[in-house]
Motif scaffolding. Structure first.
Motif, PDB file in Angstrom:
ATOM      1  N   THR A   3       6.229  -1.060  -1.151  1.00 35.69           N
ATOM      2  CA  THR A   3       5.389  -2.231  -0.909  1.00 35.69           C
ATOM      3  C   THR A   3       4.540  -2.608  -2.125  1.00 35.69           C
ATOM      4  O   THR A   3       3.479  -3.192  -1.988  1.00 35.69           O
ATOM      5  CB  THR A   3       4.494  -2.016   0.327  1.00 35.69           C
ATOM      6  OG1 THR A   3       3.862  -0.729   0.202  1.00 35.69           O
ATOM      7  CG2 THR A   3       5.310  -2.040   1.605  1.00 35.69           C
ATOM      8  N   ASN A  38       1.988   3.177   3.877  1.00 43.23           N
ATOM      9  CA  ASN A  38       2.186   2.569   2.564  1.00 43.23           C
ATOM     10  C   ASN A  38       1.008   1.672   2.201  1.00 43.23           C
ATOM     11  O   ASN A  38       0.324   1.156   3.084  1.00 43.23           O
ATOM     12  CB  ASN A  38       3.469   1.726   2.552  1.00 43.23           C
ATOM     13  CG  ASN A  38       4.672   2.524   2.074  1.00 43.23           C
ATOM     14  OD1 ASN A  38       4.743   3.721   2.311  1.00 43.23           O
ATOM     15  ND2 ASN A  38       5.593   1.861   1.399  1.00 43.23           N
ATOM     16  N   VAL A  84       1.677  -0.349   6.914  1.00 40.61           N
ATOM     17  CA  VAL A  84       1.291  -0.791   5.570  1.00 40.61           C
ATOM     18  C   VAL A  84      -0.136  -1.306   5.655  1.00 40.61           C
ATOM     19  O   VAL A  84      -0.474  -2.037   6.600  1.00 40.61           O
ATOM     20  CB  VAL A  84       2.194  -1.935   5.066  1.00 40.61           C
ATOM     21  CG1 VAL A  84       1.786  -2.380   3.656  1.00 40.61           C
ATOM     22  CG2 VAL A  84       3.665  -1.530   5.094  1.00 40.61           C
TER      23      VAL A  84
END
Lengths: 235, 235
Positions: A134, A155, A189
């Motif tokens: 990412t 992430n 994320v």
């Protein structure tokens, strides 16, 4: 005890390099006189010496010296002996490639696990996540793997950028890109806006800085989380 | 004779999918009744069928049918027999990964070299360059290599974006990223703005569309080049 700062950016608009973080860093690195700097990400293609000099100037104002990992004959040993570690930003592909080539991923992880305080900014924050999938950076070199340190169970997307209202550009928004990530991967994320950081103290994860962060969990609508929130639920 | 359109984007702001290119495509694919579509890049994570349907609707208006490569048992054979090929945009890492996994890079190149007209947009344009190292996309999967078709002797940066004046975001500009690319690679890069495309006719390369393009050559200041310029000097 693990002690980590995972910052979206080294520099916020209108302020000097690391300036907005210096009070925090003074505390974070209070046991360290010298910081081991990893300049591998080479922002703008600058040399390791030039980059180390830049980091050095910022840390001088809080009474710390800085030495680049490239100045040591044995980088693994340098990490073992480090009082504090700073991995600067630049290009994440270049950084990860060099971390693999110089076989320092495991030594960094070991140092952090035994309690050496760590600071990452931008690319240096990306590598704290499970993978570098990412990153926003351009894939200018091909690293042996996208797997990174996994210091947190999700992430990172540093420099997180909200869609710009009225924008006529047709390239994907950051949110669309992260949604595409979740077509192939299931870990959460965290979109860290510039000026935000994650503080890790032992097993305690907290969002810090002035701004909210955006959380992307697999198969859920993205949502905002306020500063000073715990992030331990994310996995 | 090679006949290729390498377009920055499928869609310009305020217009339908492929709409700005339809007159051009009508000419480009004049010998083809059916277009073989490669939906591997999966924009927004949509299915191959959904994506093929989208391409199909656009081509219907110029009297062409579209079939997705995933509908064929033997993709290599499908490419050999194709009257025209279209590789759509989405995520370049996903696209390149699938092209390698399905072993179709060489068959695509062979079809183009024997004269099958090709259209690429965005990710489908990126792969026409020497490598995918100058994509803007997020590395959501890890492809076996960044090497691509090399139909032109340089790299493509689609959706090229000029620095936004007064922007306070500290993430790298596109120009900075491409400059970093040249710290590790020496081939030229062409920044194609949305609405521009490169036309390849045999050995003749021309910039088309309404806008100028930005050229990045190794160790030179980037510069602009006007539409209808020849691009044969770039190598």
């Amino acid at each position: 005890m693990k002690s980590i700062i995972i910052a979206s950016t080294s520099t916020i608009h209108g302020s000097g390099y690391l300036e907005y973080l210096l009070d925090e860093l003074s505390q974070h690195f209070k046991s360290a006189d010298e910081i081991l700097f990893i300049p591998y990400a080479r922002p703008g293609g600058i040399s390791h010496d030039e980059y180390t000099e830049k980091a050095s100037e910022a840390f001088k104002s809080i009474g710390k010296t800085v030495k680049g990992i490239h100045e040591f004959e044995n980088p693994e040993k340098a990490l073992e002996n480090a009082q504090g570690i700073f991995v600067g930003g630049g290009n994440t592909f270049v950084l990860v490639n060099q971390l693999y080539k110089n076989k320092v991923l495991l030594p960094i992880k070991k140092a952090i696990e035994k309690g050496t305080p760590y600071l990452g900014t931008s690319a240096g924050s990306n590598i704290c996540g499970l993978t570098m999938n990412t990153t926003n950076d351009m894939p200018i070199v091909y690293p042996p793997s996208f797997k990174t340190l996994g210091l947190v169970p999700f992430n990172i997307n540093p420099h997180y950028l909200d869609p710009i209202e009225g924008n006529t550009h047709m390239g994907e928004t950051r949110e669309t890109r992260i949604k595409e990530f979740h077509a192939y991967n299931s870990q959460p994320v965290i979109g860290l806006r510039e000026g935000s950081w994650i503080e890790v103290k032992g097993n305690q994860l907290t969002l810090k800085g002035a701004l909210d962060a955006r959380i992307f969990e697999y198969d859920k609508q993205p949502y905002e989380i306020g500063t000073d929130s715990e992030l331990n639920f994310l996995k």
